[in-house]
Enzyme design. Structure first.
Site, PDB file in Angstrom:
ATOM      1  N   CYS A 244       0.877  -1.186   0.000  1.00 39.54           N
ATOM      2  CA  CYS A 244       0.000   0.000   0.000  1.00 39.54           C
ATOM      3  C   CYS A 244       0.907   1.225   0.000  1.00 39.54           C
ATOM      4  O   CYS A 244       0.989   1.957   0.988  1.00 39.54           O
ATOM      5  CB  CYS A 244      -0.920   0.003   1.212  1.00 39.54           C
ATOM      6  SG  CYS A 244      -1.905  -1.499   1.424  1.00 39.54           S
ATOM      7  N   ALA A 245       1.596   1.448  -1.097  1.00 45.83           N
ATOM      8  CA  ALA A 245       2.716   2.396  -1.141  1.00 45.83           C
ATOM      9  C   ALA A 245       2.292   3.849  -0.988  1.00 45.83           C
ATOM     10  O   ALA A 245       3.057   4.671  -0.481  1.00 45.83           O
ATOM     11  CB  ALA A 245       3.504   2.219  -2.436  1.00 45.83           C
ATOM     12  N   GLY A 248       4.693   6.934  -1.316  1.00 45.74           N
ATOM     13  CA  GLY A 248       6.019   6.356  -1.505  1.00 45.74           C
ATOM     14  C   GLY A 248       7.064   6.688  -0.472  1.00 45.74           C
ATOM     15  O   GLY A 248       8.237   6.372  -0.668  1.00 45.74           O
ATOM     16  N   GLY A 249       6.675   7.284   0.657  1.00 46.60           N
ATOM     17  CA  GLY A 249       7.663   7.652   1.670  1.00 46.60           C
ATOM     18  C   GLY A 249       8.401   6.453   2.242  1.00 46.60           C
ATOM     19  O   GLY A 249       9.633   6.457   2.346  1.00 46.60           O
ATOM     20  N   LYS A 250       7.670   5.419   2.615  1.00 42.30           N
ATOM     21  CA  LYS A 250       8.310   4.229   3.173  1.00 42.30           C
ATOM     22  C   LYS A 250       9.044   3.444   2.090  1.00 42.30           C
ATOM     23  O   LYS A 250      10.065   2.806   2.355  1.00 42.30           O
ATOM     24  CB  LYS A 250       7.275   3.361   3.885  1.00 42.30           C
ATOM     25  CG  LYS A 250       6.673   4.031   5.119  1.00 42.30           C
ATOM     26  CD  LYS A 250       5.683   3.115   5.815  1.00 42.30           C
ATOM     27  CE  LYS A 250       5.026   3.815   7.008  1.00 42.30           C
ATOM     28  NZ  LYS A 250       4.130   4.901   6.583  1.00 42.30           N
ATOM     29  N   ASP A 268      -0.251   0.095  -5.361  1.00 41.83           N
ATOM     30  CA  ASP A 268      -1.341   0.892  -4.808  1.00 41.83           C
ATOM     31  C   ASP A 268      -2.539   0.763  -5.736  1.00 41.83           C
ATOM     32  O   ASP A 268      -2.397   0.354  -6.904  1.00 41.83           O
ATOM     33  CB  ASP A 268      -0.943   2.364  -4.651  1.00 41.83           C
ATOM     34  CG  ASP A 268      -1.754   3.068  -3.571  1.00 41.83           C
ATOM     35  OD1 ASP A 268      -1.315   3.071  -2.416  1.00 41.83           O
ATOM     36  OD2 ASP A 268      -2.842   3.593  -3.886  1.00 41.83           O
ATOM     37  N   ASP A 315       1.285  -1.327   4.797  1.00 49.38           N
ATOM     38  CA  ASP A 315       0.956  -0.098   5.529  1.00 49.38           C
ATOM     39  C   ASP A 315      -0.523   0.157   5.257  1.00 49.38           C
ATOM     40  O   ASP A 315      -0.882   0.891   4.351  1.00 49.38           O
ATOM     41  CB  ASP A 315       1.842   1.042   5.033  1.00 49.38           C
ATOM     42  CG  ASP A 315       1.637   2.323   5.824  1.00 49.38           C
ATOM     43  OD1 ASP A 315       1.022   2.260   6.901  1.00 49.38           O
ATOM     44  OD2 ASP A 315       2.092   3.380   5.361  1.00 49.38           O
ATOM     45  N   CYS A 369      -1.102   3.767  10.929  1.00 50.83           N
ATOM     46  CA  CYS A 369      -0.894   5.013  11.674  1.00 50.83           C
ATOM     47  C   CYS A 369      -2.106   5.247  12.571  1.00 50.83           C
ATOM     48  O   CYS A 369      -2.606   6.359  12.712  1.00 50.83           O
ATOM     49  CB  CYS A 369      -0.645   6.201  10.744  1.00 50.83           C
ATOM     50  SG  CYS A 369      -1.897   6.458   9.482  1.00 50.83           S
TER      51      CYS A 369
END
Length: 437
Positions: A244-245, A248-250, A268, A315, A369
């Site tokens: 679940c990009a 794209g931070g992770k 995604d 994520d 989160c």
């Protein structure tokens, strides 16, 4: 801009946020992009006051209800200026003048409201706890369950503005060099206490003043998010999926751990998010990342690549309760009617589907989160009960064993304890297949 012009801008933004289907940060960004003539100082002042108003949503609504007024954006703004700004009627009349680029003049009911609010403080002994702590009704029970006697402390931490955390891109720089560069710009920058590539900037600067952002030498990423990516423990040469990009931070953080070697598939269901992510990947200088648009969590691509990846990060989409200090509008966008149960069910489907990608002996990391038990520990427990091929790896046996987590076995970060957004992550390993003998 004059004070009246800034108030008009705040009011316009409040009204747009209330009716928009998009999050507040997206509305604010688009609003400023369409008004490039507004200077950085005014942008900062407008944004700061706007987000302060959103962090006081329930309490301002309580005061307006107490005095028989509807909680419209304009009434909220007026109540905020009286209660927090200690403004008298004469000051408000000069700002709400009805002149060009100023808010419309005050009505008689508004003048009456101002008189009733004079001398009030933002909190009142009669306020219910959920109002005082700005906790939406749908999240009150699970958050009390999660935090127990620390509920008030954690909710208070969620009402503070979030810091600006940066992650250094090791392909282009290192943390010491970036700290020097940021300090040369006059910023108060310090190493993040837990993330090895993290930098925390004390006062939020104008992002246009940060050339290292444009060059891809740093990325904006909360320290907690950086730690989640590190928990995947992606290694050079491995095959990795960010299921679940999103933006794209992770993915970028994992690519850095892999030193640009190996292969990452960023998946995604949003083509727009993947295109924006691909631009970030290019700017950061990574060429080991590929994007994949999925039709759903059960896309046929998953079946075709069963048991072919060393590491998989899920994520998962969640309530976002851990990000409320950064996105204060998010707590009021969701409701019980939106279906927490439905969201939990979606997370379970995503986790079960993504697990198929993991090789025997490979690692699956489930993260949110959120700070709600239903989306975190309970979700993992249900997955393990239904998936005997997987076992949980205690945090003490991972690369983040030194982190003082709020959970004994999983990574659990909270604003009050760690000064990060609220994050949860569990390491799940597929058991190695028995050796034929």
């Amino acid at each position: 801009m004059t004070a009246a012009e800034r108030l008009k801008a705040i009011l316009d933004l409040m009204q747009e946020i209330e009716t928009a289907a998009r999050p507040a940060d997206a509305v604010v960004s688009a609003w400023f992009r369409a008004r490039r003539q507004i200077g950085d100082r005014d942008r900062g002042t407008i944004s700061e006051e706007l987000y302060a108003l959103m962090r006081h949503h329930a309490r301002l609504g309580w005061w307006l209800e107490k005095h028989g007024r509807e909680a419209t954006p304009r009434n909220r703004l007026i109540a905020w200026l009286v209660i927090n700004g200690r403004m008298a009627l004469a000051q408000l009349e000069s700002l709400f003048s009805g002149k060009p680029a100023a808010p419309n003049g005050l009505s008689e009911p508004e003048r009456t409201l101002i008189g009733k609010l004079q001398g009030s403080t933002i909190e009142h002994p009669s306020m219910p706890e959920e109002v005082r702590t700005e906790c939406p009704a749908w999240a009150l029970k699970p958050l009390r369950q999660r935090f127990g006697d620390q509920f008030g402390r954690e909710m208070a931490a969620l009402l503070k503005p979030a810091s600006l955390d940066l992650r250094v891109n090791p392909l282009k720089s290192d943390r010491a060099a970036m700290l020097r560069s940021l300090r040369d710009l006059g910023l108060e920058a310090e190493p993040c206490p837990m993330a090895p590539f993290g930098i925390r900037v004390a006062k939020r600067p104008s992002l246009s003043d940060l050339p290292m952002l444009k060059s891809g030498a740093v990325e904006i990423q909360d320290e907690g998010s950086q730690l989640v990516a590190l928990l995947v423990a992606a290694r050079p040469g491995e095959r990795v999926v960010d299921f679940c990009a999103g933006a794209g931070g992770k993915t970028l953080a994992m690519a850095a751990e892999m030193a640009n070697r190996g292969h990452i598939m960023a998946c995604d269901i949003s083509d727009g998010r993947l295109k924006r992510a691909a631009e970030r990947f290019r700017q950061a200088g990574f060429h080991n990342i590929q994007t994949r648009l999925l039709t759903s969590e059960s896309d046929k691509w998953v079946k075709r690549h069963k048991a072919s990846y060393d590491r998989v990060l899920v994520d998962a989409p969640c309530s976002g309760s851990g990000t409320w200090r950064r996105n204060p509008d998010a707590r009021w966008r969701a409701s019980e009617a939106d279906g927490l149960d439905g969201l939990v069910a979606l997370q379970a489907r995503i986790l079960a589907s993504a697990a198929r990608l993991v090789k025997p002996g490979g690692r699956l990391v489930y993260a949110t989160c959120s700070m709600l038990p239903q989306e975190n520990e309970q979700q993992v427990a249900a997955f393990l009960a239904a998936s005997p091929a997987f076992e949980a790896v205690p945090l003490a046996d991972t690369e983040l064993h030194q982190i003082q987590s709020a959970h004994p076995d999983y990574l659990s970060l909270t604003p009050a304890r760690h000064d990060t957004d609220g994050f949860f992550a569990a390491v799940l390993q597929r058991k190695a297949e028995p050796v034929a003998g």
